[in-house]
Write a protein that holds these residues in place. Sequence first.
Motif, PDB file in Angstrom:
ATOM      1  N   ASP A 156       0.830  -1.209   0.000  1.00 23.84           N
ATOM      2  CA  ASP A 156       0.000   0.000   0.000  1.00 23.84           C
ATOM      3  C   ASP A 156       0.864   1.259   0.000  1.00 23.84           C
ATOM      4  O   ASP A 156       1.921   1.292   0.641  1.00 23.84           O
ATOM      5  CB  ASP A 156      -0.904   0.017   1.245  1.00 23.84           C
ATOM      6  N   THR A 157       0.388   2.300  -0.677  1.00 18.57           N
ATOM      7  CA  THR A 157       1.210   3.521  -0.792  1.00 18.57           C
ATOM      8  C   THR A 157       1.417   4.218   0.560  1.00 18.57           C
ATOM      9  O   THR A 157       2.400   4.931   0.732  1.00 18.57           O
ATOM     10  CB  THR A 157       0.605   4.516  -1.817  1.00 18.57           C
ATOM     11  N   ASP A 158       0.527   3.979   1.515  1.00 12.89           N
ATOM     12  CA  ASP A 158       0.749   4.487   2.879  1.00 12.89           C
ATOM     13  C   ASP A 158       1.948   3.825   3.549  1.00 12.89           C
ATOM     14  O   ASP A 158       2.509   4.377   4.507  1.00 12.89           O
ATOM     15  CB  ASP A 158      -0.466   4.147   3.777  1.00 12.89           C
ATOM     16  N   ASN A 159       2.268   2.617   3.081  1.00 10.45           N
ATOM     17  CA  ASN A 159       3.284   1.804   3.754  1.00 10.45           C
ATOM     18  C   ASN A 159       4.637   1.865   3.064  1.00 10.45           C
ATOM     19  O   ASN A 159       5.564   1.184   3.460  1.00 10.45           O
ATOM     20  CB  ASN A 159       2.809   0.337   3.823  1.00 10.45           C
ATOM     21  N   TRP A 160       4.729   2.660   2.002  1.00  9.53           N
ATOM     22  CA  TRP A 160       5.994   2.771   1.260  1.00  9.53           C
ATOM     23  C   TRP A 160       6.469   4.210   1.366  1.00  9.53           C
ATOM     24  O   TRP A 160       5.755   5.144   1.001  1.00  9.53           O
ATOM     25  CB  TRP A 160       5.777   2.411  -0.217  1.00  9.53           C
ATOM     26  N   GLY A 161       7.678   4.367   1.871  1.00  3.24           N
ATOM     27  CA  GLY A 161       8.232   5.705   2.018  1.00  3.24           C
ATOM     28  C   GLY A 161       9.495   5.890   1.213  1.00  3.24           C
ATOM     29  O   GLY A 161      10.283   4.955   1.042  1.00  3.24           O
ATOM     30  N   ILE A 162       9.689   7.071   0.712  1.00  2.00           N
ATOM     31  CA  ILE A 162      10.954   7.465   0.095  1.00  2.00           C
ATOM     32  C   ILE A 162      11.099   8.969   0.335  1.00  2.00           C
ATOM     33  O   ILE A 162      10.107   9.704   0.348  1.00  2.00           O
ATOM     34  CB  ILE A 162      11.028   7.074  -1.402  1.00  2.00           C
ATOM     35  N   GLY A 163      12.332   9.384   0.596  1.00  7.70           N
ATOM     36  CA  GLY A 163      12.563  10.799   0.898  1.00  7.70           C
ATOM     37  C   GLY A 163      11.899  11.216   2.203  1.00  7.70           C
ATOM     38  O   GLY A 163      11.610  12.397   2.416  1.00  7.70           O
ATOM     39  N   GLY A 164      11.629  10.236   3.086  1.00  8.32           N
ATOM     40  CA  GLY A 164      11.079  10.546   4.398  1.00  8.32           C
ATOM     41  C   GLY A 164       9.577  10.720   4.441  1.00  8.32           C
ATOM     42  O   GLY A 164       9.009  11.043   5.490  1.00  8.32           O
ATOM     43  N   GLU A 165       8.901  10.473   3.314  1.00  7.86           N
ATOM     44  CA  GLU A 165       7.430  10.588   3.333  1.00  7.86           C
ATOM     45  C   GLU A 165       6.815   9.456   2.519  1.00  7.86           C
ATOM     46  O   GLU A 165       7.478   8.818   1.694  1.00  7.86           O
ATOM     47  CB  GLU A 165       6.988  11.955   2.789  1.00  7.86           C
ATOM     48  N   SER A 166       5.524   9.232   2.754  1.00  7.62           N
ATOM     49  CA  SER A 166       4.876   8.100   2.087  1.00  7.62           C
ATOM     50  C   SER A 166       4.593   8.423   0.620  1.00  7.62           C
ATOM     51  O   SER A 166       4.492   9.591   0.226  1.00  7.62           O
ATOM     52  CB  SER A 166       3.565   7.764   2.796  1.00  7.62           C
ATOM     53  N   VAL A 167       4.441   7.361  -0.157  1.00  9.37           N
ATOM     54  CA  VAL A 167       4.087   7.529  -1.572  1.00  9.37           C
ATOM     55  C   VAL A 167       2.695   8.155  -1.688  1.00  9.37           C
ATOM     56  O   VAL A 167       2.433   8.929  -2.614  1.00  9.37           O
ATOM     57  CB  VAL A 167       4.185   6.181  -2.307  1.00  9.37           C
ATOM     58  N   THR A 168       1.812   7.861  -0.746  1.00 11.94           N
ATOM     59  CA  THR A 168       0.484   8.498  -0.743  1.00 11.94           C
ATOM     60  C   THR A 168       0.616  10.023  -0.783  1.00 11.94           C
ATOM     61  O   THR A 168      -0.033  10.700  -1.602  1.00 11.94           O
ATOM     62  CB  THR A 168      -0.302   8.094   0.528  1.00 11.94           C
TER      63      THR A 168
ATOM     64  N   ARG B 177       3.278  11.776  -1.613  1.00  9.16           N
ATOM     65  CA  ARG B 177       3.958  12.201  -2.851  1.00  9.16           C
ATOM     66  C   ARG B 177       2.995  12.202  -4.042  1.00  9.16           C
ATOM     67  O   ARG B 177       3.035  13.109  -4.865  1.00  9.16           O
ATOM     68  CB  ARG B 177       5.135  11.274  -3.155  1.00  9.16           C
ATOM     69  N   ARG B 178       2.143  11.196  -4.123  1.00  9.52           N
ATOM     70  CA  ARG B 178       1.203  11.128  -5.244  1.00  9.52           C
ATOM     71  C   ARG B 178       0.239  12.329  -5.214  1.00  9.52           C
ATOM     72  O   ARG B 178      -0.119  12.871  -6.249  1.00  9.52           O
ATOM     73  CB  ARG B 178       0.391   9.828  -5.191  1.00  9.52           C
ATOM     74  N   LYS B 179      -0.154  12.727  -4.000  1.00 11.42           N
ATOM     75  CA  LYS B 179      -1.064  13.881  -3.880  1.00 11.42           C
ATOM     76  C   LYS B 179      -0.420  15.162  -4.402  1.00 11.42           C
ATOM     77  O   LYS B 179      -1.099  16.060  -4.887  1.00 11.42           O
ATOM     78  CB  LYS B 179      -1.477  14.083  -2.412  1.00 11.42           C
ATOM     79  N   ARG B 180       0.890  15.251  -4.270  1.00  9.73           N
ATOM     80  CA  ARG B 180       1.612  16.403  -4.784  1.00  9.73           C
ATOM     81  C   ARG B 180       1.917  16.268  -6.270  1.00  9.73           C
ATOM     82  O   ARG B 180       2.551  17.139  -6.860  1.00  9.73           O
ATOM     83  CB  ARG B 180       2.954  16.550  -4.057  1.00  9.73           C
ATOM     84  N   GLY B 181       1.552  15.109  -6.836  1.00 11.20           N
ATOM     85  CA  GLY B 181       1.769  14.923  -8.263  1.00 11.20           C
ATOM     86  C   GLY B 181       3.102  14.281  -8.607  1.00 11.20           C
ATOM     87  O   GLY B 181       3.496  14.253  -9.765  1.00 11.20           O
TER      88      GLY B 181
END
Lengths: 67, 67, 67, 67, 67, 67
Positions: free
Chosen positions: A48-60, A62-66
């Motif tokens: 799940d994108t909530d459970n994957w982090g890169i750059g200190g934040e979740s993919v969820t 990051r996706r919201k920021r585009g």
Amino acid sequence: MPYVNIRITREGATSEQKARLIQGATQLLVEVLGKNPQTTVVVIDEVDTDNWGIGGESVTVRRKRGQ
Amino acid sequence: MPYVNIRITREGATSEQKARLIQGATQLLVEVLGKNPQTTVVVIDEVDTDNWGIGGESVTVRRKRGQ
Amino acid sequence: MPYVNIRITREGATSEQKARLIQGATQLLVEVLGKNPQTTVVVIDEVDTDNWGIGGESVTVRRKRGQ
Amino acid sequence: MPYVNIRITREGATSEQKARLIQGATQLLVEVLGKNPQTTVVVIDEVDTDNWGIGGESVTVRRKRGQ
Amino acid sequence: MPYVNIRITREGATSEQKARLIQGATQLLVEVLGKNPQTTVVVIDEVDTDNWGIGGESVTVRRKRGQ
Amino acid sequence: MPYVNIRITREGATSEQKARLIQGATQLLVEVLGKNPQTTVVVIDEVDTDNWGIGGESVTVRRKRGQ
């Protein structure tokens, strides 16, 4: 006899795409190292994108920021 | 203190069967290496058959062929 | 087709002991879930005691205290 | 470039808590080893309590006893 | 952002072969799922043949029998 | 009861740094999720730079270019 674990975010990979990952990873081990495909195992984990982090934040987030 | 990770396809393992895997793997570490069962961790991952490949194809495809 | 990963501290497990872990883990999957032993993979990782922590400290430090 | 895998039982961790785990683990690698946070990956796996064992029994059973 | 872990027995894979595994696995994720290669991580674990089991016995034993 | 696996390239992390990773990761699980530190396991894997790839090439090659 190799074991390949592919971990990706859960974002809609289809059965056909996963079949291509399995086929491609197996073929890679055969071509590069001469491994036996019959005992080459490939396991795909979708996370799940909530459970994957890169750059200190979740993919969820990051996706919201585009990203 | 050992950590055991058992990865199987998701094909209906029951809670009772999973309890037996946990009990058996823990016992194995105690018997063979004298490990402390109280700090022996066993984690079972159940993986969709679309996501598990062997011989270059998914278990889903193999099951359809009767393998 | 299961994959079992056993992670232990590197503290002198012998080849004979590792063979017993492989044999025992494979047998466990056969007995509990009826898995095919011929495609059951067991991988043992031995980890330096500096690299294994429990209770917030390394096993190296714990062993020095007699734990 | 580090990869951190945090495995916990699935017992209601919130998105906010998971974001804190991602942020904290990334920060730890930056502070201790000077790693680049932009390529530090953190993956959280949440595992059903039936599938997590310690002391030879599942967390499901332990929770029922109040542990 | 994918993470690929390739586990093989330690039997003399060269740096050039490992570079091909890294390049090929990364390319596979790009082609099949459109992943960004710059954040695709591939980690190869080479495992001693005493520590890798299949069919209930170690690869060391199998190699001695010519398998 | 959590299990944390930290994978880094083998580039001279000291015992003291590894102790800080173990201590910090354990503390993180205590603070964010209220986990019991006594059963929190942290395992650090150090991986040769030939065996770690990002961007389709090994860290060995990247280091030679000054990355």
